[in-house]
Design a protein around this motif. Sequence first.
Motif, PDB file in Angstrom:
ATOM      1  N   ASN A 196      -2.924   2.342  42.206  1.00 25.29           N
ATOM      2  CA  ASN A 196      -3.342   3.223  41.081  1.00 25.29           C
ATOM      3  C   ASN A 196      -2.124   3.476  40.320  1.00 25.29           C
ATOM      4  O   ASN A 196      -2.127   4.664  39.577  1.00 25.29           O
ATOM      5  N   SER A 198       0.219   3.773  37.088  1.00 25.74           N
ATOM      6  CA  SER A 198       0.136   3.648  35.756  1.00 25.74           C
ATOM      7  C   SER A 198       0.760   2.603  35.111  1.00 25.74           C
ATOM      8  O   SER A 198       1.756   2.091  35.638  1.00 25.74           O
ATOM      9  N   GLU A 201       4.821   2.358  35.220  1.00 22.60           N
ATOM     10  CA  GLU A 201       5.237   3.053  36.420  1.00 22.60           C
ATOM     11  C   GLU A 201       6.350   2.119  36.810  1.00 22.60           C
ATOM     12  O   GLU A 201       6.432   0.667  37.067  1.00 22.60           O
ATOM     13  N   SER A 280       1.946  -2.166  35.212  1.00 20.89           N
ATOM     14  CA  SER A 280       0.854  -2.895  34.622  1.00 20.89           C
ATOM     15  C   SER A 280       0.265  -3.790  35.247  1.00 20.89           C
ATOM     16  O   SER A 280      -0.643  -4.480  34.965  1.00 20.89           O
TER      17      SER A 280
END
Length: 296
Positions: A196, A198, A201, A280
């Motif tokens: 989860n 982003s 991140e 990603s």
Amino acid sequence: MEEKLFKILKKIYFKKKYIKDINGYLREIDCGDEFDCKTKTTHYATNNLTSTEQTYLAESGYNVNEIIHLTHNQCIEKYKVILQNENITLEHCLSAFICGFESFPRGRQPILSYLFAKAVPIHEFTDEGCCPVCSIKNNNWIHCGEKIFRLYHGYSWNEGWDTYVLDLEEFSQLLPCKPTENDINIFRAVIECIRNASAEETPSQLEQRLRKAKIIPYYEKYRVRGQLITLAELGIMPNMYIKPLYDGFTAFKERCNISHKGKGCVRSDIVLPLSGWRGSNPINEERLNDLFGDIL
């Protein structure tokens, strides 16, 4: 390691060396430990133990201040020899890693040590300082008591390979461990948290999310980071800079060059391959299934 012995050793190796005075300032206290400049090791005092604890420690046979000397070539030889032990297998090490999430913190390091032992090529020391191939120095003094204790405390890392030969030797004497349902649930929750992430991140931001989510019991930054490093070295948390140990060996000198040149990799306390991970590309699902599909 028995819980009582562990608590006694914690009092020895994790002494608080500073106290606050009446004005609120930190003041160093004499804990009796002595640092050896030649071996770069500490001789730990036990005068902070009660008489009962002193007796229990003596009867346990645990050598608090055992120091051993290993050359570079001896370390490499030991890594290759220990792979012949029937208890040192990928399956046992992966199982121990899952146990490391709660029921058996000692299980966190062996998979990293196993991957290194398999991947590092047989070679001899030919340089000054540390070896450009594996980073191990020609002469190494290892504080066995402290190192084994820290393994049971749940620390793991993918550097300092001169000391982790002890990990596999001690681990080979233990019975294989089986993950509990709670171990597996924690691991599942960690994987889902990584999924989860982003797109932008970073590893440090992931660590913060894991801490806030309270997924891992007794969260401590560097112990959790060691577990994430393992996922990166297994190739489950991919990076674009360097192959994980699971896929092969990258010489220490080359790793250093990549760390300095790789965009976004330069960070003093997070190392490759974890430092090259980004949200990603959160999880290599195929690798995850290959290694942990049966458990999950």
